[in-house]
Write a protein that holds these residues in place. Structure first.
Motif, PDB file in Angstrom:
ATOM      1  N   VAL A  14       4.151   1.932   5.064  1.00  0.00           N
ATOM      2  CA  VAL A  14       2.989   1.562   5.887  1.00  0.00           C
ATOM      3  C   VAL A  14       1.815   1.206   4.984  1.00  0.00           C
ATOM      4  N   ALA A  15       1.548   2.038   3.990  1.00  0.00           N
ATOM      5  CA  ALA A  15       0.450   1.784   3.056  1.00  0.00           C
ATOM      6  C   ALA A  15       0.634   0.435   2.367  1.00  0.00           C
ATOM      7  N   ASN A  16       1.856   0.151   1.936  1.00  0.00           N
ATOM      8  CA  ASN A  16       2.128  -1.123   1.264  1.00  0.00           C
ATOM      9  C   ASN A  16       1.983  -2.303   2.210  1.00  0.00           C
ATOM     10  N   ALA A  17       2.392  -2.144   3.464  1.00  0.00           N
ATOM     11  CA  ALA A  17       2.240  -3.224   4.454  1.00  0.00           C
ATOM     12  C   ALA A  17       0.757  -3.528   4.683  1.00  0.00           C
ATOM     13  N   ILE A  18      -0.046  -2.484   4.797  1.00  0.00           N
ATOM     14  CA  ILE A  18      -1.493  -2.672   4.976  1.00  0.00           C
ATOM     15  C   ILE A  18      -2.078  -3.363   3.743  1.00  0.00           C
ATOM     16  N   ALA A  19      -1.729  -2.851   2.564  1.00  0.00           N
ATOM     17  CA  ALA A  19      -2.251  -3.420   1.314  1.00  0.00           C
ATOM     18  C   ALA A  19      -1.845  -4.887   1.162  1.00  0.00           C
ATOM     19  N   ASN A  20      -0.610  -5.204   1.489  1.00  0.00           N
ATOM     20  CA  ASN A  20      -0.143  -6.593   1.369  1.00  0.00           C
ATOM     21  C   ASN A  20      -0.843  -7.515   2.359  1.00  0.00           C
ATOM     22  N   THR A  21      -1.112  -7.021   3.556  1.00  0.00           N
ATOM     23  CA  THR A  21      -1.860  -7.812   4.548  1.00  0.00           C
ATOM     24  C   THR A  21      -3.239  -8.154   3.993  1.00  0.00           C
ATOM     25  N   ILE A  22      -3.863  -7.179   3.363  1.00  0.00           N
ATOM     26  CA  ILE A  22      -5.195  -7.399   2.781  1.00  0.00           C
ATOM     27  C   ILE A  22      -5.104  -8.349   1.589  1.00  0.00           C
ATOM     28  N   ARG A  23      -4.143  -8.127   0.709  1.00  0.00           N
ATOM     29  CA  ARG A  23      -3.994  -8.981  -0.479  1.00  0.00           C
ATOM     30  C   ARG A  23      -3.751 -10.434  -0.095  1.00  0.00           C
ATOM     31  N   ASP A  24      -3.019 -10.642   0.991  1.00  0.00           N
ATOM     32  CA  ASP A  24      -2.690 -12.003   1.423  1.00  0.00           C
ATOM     33  C   ASP A  24      -3.921 -12.840   1.745  1.00  0.00           C
ATOM     34  N   THR A  25      -5.051 -12.202   2.018  1.00  0.00           N
ATOM     35  CA  THR A  25      -6.280 -12.952   2.297  1.00  0.00           C
ATOM     36  C   THR A  25      -6.868 -13.536   1.015  1.00  0.00           C
ATOM     37  N   ASN A  26      -6.515 -12.950  -0.108  1.00  0.00           N
ATOM     38  CA  ASN A  26      -7.033 -13.332  -1.421  1.00  0.00           C
ATOM     39  C   ASN A  26      -8.552 -13.133  -1.535  1.00  0.00           C
ATOM     40  N   LYS A  27      -9.105 -12.275  -0.666  1.00  0.00           N
ATOM     41  CA  LYS A  27     -10.544 -11.992  -0.694  1.00  0.00           C
ATOM     42  C   LYS A  27     -10.866 -10.644  -1.311  1.00  0.00           C
ATOM     43  N   TYR A  28      -9.861  -9.754  -1.358  1.00  0.00           N
ATOM     44  CA  TYR A  28     -10.117  -8.367  -1.720  1.00  0.00           C
ATOM     45  C   TYR A  28      -9.090  -7.863  -2.721  1.00  0.00           C
ATOM     46  N   GLU A  29      -9.541  -6.902  -3.546  1.00  0.00           N
ATOM     47  CA  GLU A  29      -8.631  -6.147  -4.399  1.00  0.00           C
ATOM     48  C   GLU A  29      -8.246  -4.888  -3.629  1.00  0.00           C
ATOM     49  N   VAL A  30      -7.023  -4.403  -3.827  1.00  0.00           N
ATOM     50  CA  VAL A  30      -6.547  -3.251  -3.071  1.00  0.00           C
ATOM     51  C   VAL A  30      -5.862  -2.260  -4.000  1.00  0.00           C
ATOM     52  N   ILE A  31      -6.164  -0.979  -3.779  1.00  0.00           N
ATOM     53  CA  ILE A  31      -5.413   0.094  -4.407  1.00  0.00           C
ATOM     54  C   ILE A  31      -4.879   0.976  -3.283  1.00  0.00           C
ATOM     55  N   VAL A  32      -3.788   1.678  -3.572  1.00  0.00           N
ATOM     56  CA  VAL A  32      -3.142   2.524  -2.569  1.00  0.00           C
ATOM     57  C   VAL A  32      -3.098   3.955  -3.078  1.00  0.00           C
ATOM     58  N   ALA A  33      -3.386   4.886  -2.188  1.00  0.00           N
ATOM     59  CA  ALA A  33      -3.220   6.313  -2.466  1.00  0.00           C
ATOM     60  C   ALA A  33      -2.349   6.880  -1.355  1.00  0.00           C
ATOM     61  N   ASN A  34      -1.376   7.709  -1.716  1.00  0.00           N
ATOM     62  CA  ASN A  34      -0.447   8.251  -0.727  1.00  0.00           C
ATOM     63  C   ASN A  34      -0.714   9.705  -0.367  1.00  0.00           C
ATOM     64  N   SER A  35      -1.897  10.207  -0.751  1.00  0.00           N
ATOM     65  CA  SER A  35      -2.299  11.566  -0.367  1.00  0.00           C
ATOM     66  C   SER A  35      -3.813  11.677  -0.505  1.00  0.00           C
ATOM     67  N   GLY A  36      -4.357  12.709   0.105  1.00  0.00           N
ATOM     68  CA  GLY A  36      -5.782  12.953  -0.021  1.00  0.00           C
ATOM     69  C   GLY A  36      -6.193  13.212  -1.455  1.00  0.00           C
TER      70      GLY A  36
END
Length: 165
Positions: free
Chosen positions: A24-46
């Motif tokens: 899910v985290a990767n799907a969200i991050a990839n959706t954001i990256r696809d815009t080419n407007k934003y950089e994205v990092i993912v964290a899988n815990s608090g």
């Protein structure tokens, strides 16, 4: 495909996706990256999110954080998203935008989220266009307006919860 210059990459706002479900985290991050407007990092815990925020803290007396917006799931082991939201506000202040992105919604969760001045509360499964609109609105300096709209939405939701919907 044109290669981006270093200054173009550095000028893109940094968004952190926090979700314990890796796919899910990767799907969200990839959706954001696809815009080419934003950089994205993912964290899988608090804890990983707090480490990333600490790592991206801006030094030299300027304050602030390179992470400008956090997309936050609620249901996570060890530290849930609402506890993480409280910790972000306590340790990193109000300058980091936070949007809930979660399947969990009830009166108590809305109350805690809006108390933490979230800019939006997006339900999973997320719609790509709703997610990107939230990001675009936030980065067009509409943060305070977004918080107000979310508070208004919260009041409507409160009535729905009272009626048992």
């Amino acid at each position: 495909m044109r290669k981006l210059a270093a200054e173009e990459v550095m000028s893109k706002p940094l968004i952190m996706v926090v979700d314990d479900e890796v796919d899910v985290a990767n799907a969200i991050a990839n959706t954001i990256r696809d815009t080419n407007k934003y950089e994205v990092i993912v964290a899988n815990s608090g804890q990983e999110a707090l480490s990333q925020l600490a790592k991206h803290k801006i030094m030299f007396g300027l304050g602030g954080n390179k992470v400008r917006l956090v997309l936050l799931d609620i249901k996570m082991p060890e530290m849930d998203g609402l506890s993480l939201l409280e910790k972000i506000r306590k340790d990193f202040g109000p300058d980091i935008g936070v949007s809930m992105l979660t399947a969990w919604e009830d009166a108590e969760k809305w109350e805690r989220a809006t108390a933490g001045f979230v800019i939006n509360y997006i339900r999973k499964p997320f719609k790509a266009n709703e997610l990107i609109k939230t990001l675009d609105d936030f980065f067009e300096d509409d943060e305070s307006e977004m918080v107000i709209k979310t508070m208004e939405k919260h009041l409507q939701k409160k009535e729905e919860f009272k009626r048992g919907k």
